[in-house]
Write an enzyme that holds these catalytic residues in place. Structure first.
Site, PDB file in Angstrom:
ATOM      1  N   ARG A 134       8.363   2.892   2.855  1.00  0.00           N
ATOM      2  CA  ARG A 134       7.000   2.106   2.431  1.00  0.00           C
ATOM      3  C   ARG A 134       6.574   2.593   1.315  1.00  0.00           C
ATOM      4  NH1 ARG A 134       3.303   3.617   6.223  1.00  0.00           N
ATOM      5  NH2 ARG A 134       4.158   2.173   7.689  1.00  0.00           N
ATOM      6  N   HIS A 178       6.217   0.332  -1.964  1.00  0.00           N
ATOM      7  CA  HIS A 178       5.161   0.037  -2.793  1.00  0.00           C
ATOM      8  C   HIS A 178       5.185   0.452  -4.312  1.00  0.00           C
ATOM      9  CE1 HIS A 178       1.967   0.453   0.840  1.00  0.00           C
ATOM     10  NE2 HIS A 178       2.969  -0.527   1.108  1.00  0.00           N
ATOM     11  N   ASP A 179       6.191   1.486  -4.472  1.00  0.00           N
ATOM     12  CA  ASP A 179       6.366   1.940  -5.583  1.00  0.00           C
ATOM     13  C   ASP A 179       6.943   0.809  -6.557  1.00  0.00           C
ATOM     14  OD1 ASP A 179       6.729   3.731  -7.988  1.00  0.00           O
ATOM     15  OD2 ASP A 179       8.694   4.008  -7.579  1.00  0.00           O
ATOM     16  N   GLY A 210       7.499  -1.727 -11.298  1.00  0.00           N
ATOM     17  CA  GLY A 210       9.078  -1.288 -11.086  1.00  0.00           C
ATOM     18  C   GLY A 210       9.123   0.048 -10.273  1.00  0.00           C
ATOM     19  N   ASP A 243       9.273   3.362 -10.540  1.00  0.00           N
ATOM     20  CA  ASP A 243       9.221   4.311 -11.606  1.00  0.00           C
ATOM     21  C   ASP A 243       8.348   5.522 -11.134  1.00  0.00           C
ATOM     22  OD1 ASP A 243       6.533   3.190 -11.495  1.00  0.00           O
ATOM     23  OD2 ASP A 243       6.245   3.135 -13.635  1.00  0.00           O
ATOM     24  N   ASN A 276      -2.117   1.993  -0.245  1.00  0.00           N
ATOM     25  CA  ASN A 276      -1.352   3.411  -0.310  1.00  0.00           C
ATOM     26  C   ASN A 276      -2.044   4.381   0.491  1.00  0.00           C
ATOM     27  OD1 ASN A 276       1.090   2.539  -1.898  1.00  0.00           O
ATOM     28  ND2 ASN A 276      -0.336   2.630  -3.878  1.00  0.00           N
ATOM     29  N   HIS A 323       9.518  -3.180   9.087  1.00  0.00           N
ATOM     30  CA  HIS A 323       8.347  -2.884  10.269  1.00  0.00           C
ATOM     31  C   HIS A 323       9.086  -2.944  11.509  1.00  0.00           C
ATOM     32  CE1 HIS A 323       5.293  -5.450   7.612  1.00  0.00           C
ATOM     33  NE2 HIS A 323       5.660  -4.439   7.271  1.00  0.00           N
ATOM     34  N   ASP A 375       6.163  -2.094  15.843  1.00  0.00           N
ATOM     35  CA  ASP A 375       7.366  -2.788  16.733  1.00  0.00           C
ATOM     36  C   ASP A 375       7.302  -1.991  18.255  1.00  0.00           C
ATOM     37  OD1 ASP A 375       9.605  -3.632  17.939  1.00  0.00           O
ATOM     38  OD2 ASP A 375      11.157  -2.833  16.371  1.00  0.00           O
ATOM     39  N   ASP A 426      15.845  -1.498  14.483  1.00  0.00           N
ATOM     40  CA  ASP A 426      16.807  -2.283  15.276  1.00  0.00           C
ATOM     41  C   ASP A 426      16.466  -3.821  14.855  1.00  0.00           C
ATOM     42  OD1 ASP A 426      14.583  -2.529  16.825  1.00  0.00           O
ATOM     43  OD2 ASP A 426      15.224  -1.126  18.482  1.00  0.00           O
TER      44      ASP A 426
END
Length: 316
Positions: A61, A65-66, A71, A73, A91, A191, A244, A252
Site C-alpha cells: 500500500r 500511495h508513493d 511518482g 520517489d 496514509n 485488497h 478479504d 489469492d
C-alpha cells in the site's frame, strides 16, 4: 525519510548520489556501486517479515500511495515540517511499524554503501520482497530511482484513490498515472490481503446518500454482519476489518469472488462491477489460474513502479 526525517537521504545529497548519476531505471542498477544492496534488503525482509506478516500489505500500500503522488520517489516517507504526505488521510492507514521497518533497512544499506541507494528503491524492493516472502507474486524491480524533495499532504489527498471513489473517479485517477482499466482491476486485487478500518466503509453502512441509508449495492447479509460484529456505530474509527474476509493473509483470487457476490468492502471495490470492461476482466481472472493472476498482477505493479520516476539529475 519516514521516521528518519530523511536522515538517510541527507547522505544521498552529501555524497552526490554516486550510484544514481545514470538516467533510466535498469535491473541491477547498483551491481557495481553497491553490489550487495538488493541482497541486504531481501535478507532483512526474509528474516523479519514473519514477525509481522501483515506488514507486507502495508508495504505494498505504501508503494502504491508513493507512486500516485509525484511518482515513485519515496516522498511518502518524508517527515518534514508542515503537512507532508504521510499526514494525509489515505496514509494514516500506514502503520508506524512499517515506517520503522523501512528505516532499519535503509540504515543497513547505508552502512554498506553510504550515499548510494535511494529510499525510493528500498521501498520498492521491500514491497516486492515482503509480498513474495508471505506467499504472493514476484515481479521485476528495475532500480535507479532518485528521491523526491517535496511532500505535500494535499497532493496525497487529491491523488491517492479513495475507498469511496466511484468508477469515474477511479478511472481518472489511474489514467493520471498512466495506468489503464486493466491495471485498475489488477492492482485492486491487492485488497486480497490486509485490513482497513470502519471509517472506510461507515458511509456505506449508515449514511450512503445522506439520509441514514445503506448502500444498496452492498450485499445485505454482509452489511448486517458488519454492523452486528464489527462497525457497530457510524463513528467507529478503531475497529479493523479484513478486506478479504477469511483470506486476508493469502494472496489469492478470493477478493474477485467477493466482488461478484456484492461483498467488496469499499465503494471502489464495488465499482469494478459497474463497468462492462472491468467486470469482464474480473470474470476472466476468476476463470484463469492463480499463476495467471500473479503474472498479470506483476505486469501492472511493474508498470506502476516506473511511474514518473526521477532519475539522473532529478530529485536527490
Amino acid at each position: 525519510m519516514g521516521r528518519i526525517d530523511y536522515v538517510g537521504v541527507v547522505f544521498l545529497s552529501l555524497f552526490g548520489v554516486v550510484g544514481l548519476s545514470e538516467a533510466q531505471l535498469q535491473l541491477g542498477f547498483y551491481a557495481k556501486s553497491c553490489p550487495r544492496a538488493e541482497k541486504i534488503v531481501l535478507d532483512y525482509v526474509n528474516k523479519h517479515i514473519h514477525n509481522g506478516p501483515s506488514l507486507a500489505a502495508s508495504f505494498l500500500r505504501m508503494h502504491f500511495h508513493d507512486c500516485f503522488v509525484r511518482g515513485c520517489d519515496a516522498s511518502v516517507l518524508l517527515n518534514s515540517t508542515g503537512n507532508p504526505e504521510r499526514n494525509a488521510v489515505p496514509n494514516q492507514t500506514l502503520t508506524g511499524a512499517s515506517f520503522d521497518f523501512i528505516e532499519r533497512v535503509k540504515r543497513l544499506v547505508e552502512d554498506e554503501c553510504p550515499g548510494i541507494v535511494s529510499c525510493a528503491d528500498i521501498l520498492t524492493l521491500v514491497a516486492r520482497d515482503s509480498i513474495v516472502a508471505t506467499g504472493g507474486p514476484s515481479w521485476k524491480v528495475p532500480t535507479g530511482r532518485r528521491d523526491g524533495r517535496v511532500s505535500i499532504r494535499s497532493e496525497a489527498q487529491n491523488n491517492i484513490p479513495a475507498p469511496t471513489n466511484n468508477f469515474t473517479l477511479l478511472q481518472r485517477s489511474f489514467a493520471n498515472q498512466g495506468l489503464d482499466l486493466k491495471d485498475l482491476v489488477l492492482l485492486s486485487g491487492a485488497h486480497t490481503i490486509g485490513v482497513s478500518h470502519c471509517t472506510s466503509v461507515s458511509s456505506r453502512l449508515y449514511n450512503f446518500t445522506g439520509v441514514g441509508d445503506q448502500d444498496p449495492a452492498l450485499d445485505s447479509e454482509y452489511a448486517a454482519n458488519l454492523k452486528a460484529r464489527k462497525c457497530r456505530t457510524p463513528n467507529d474509527n478503531t475497529t479493523l476489518l479484513e478486506m478479504d474476509p477469511g483470506s486476508r493473509k493469502t494472496f489469492d483470487l478470493s477478493y474477485y469472488n467477493l466482488l461478484l457476490k456484492r461483498r467488496g468492502l469499499f465503494v471502489s471495490d464495488a465499482s469494478l462491477t459497474t463497468n462492462s470492461f472491468t467486470l469482464s476482466l474480473v470474470k476472466q481472472l476468476l476463470q484463469g489460474s492463480l499463476e495467471n493472476f500473479f503474472a498479470e498482477f506483476a505486469k501492472s505493479v511493474e508498470k506502476m513502479g516506473r511511474n514518473k520516476v526521477k532519475t539522473g539529475s532529478e530529485g536527490q
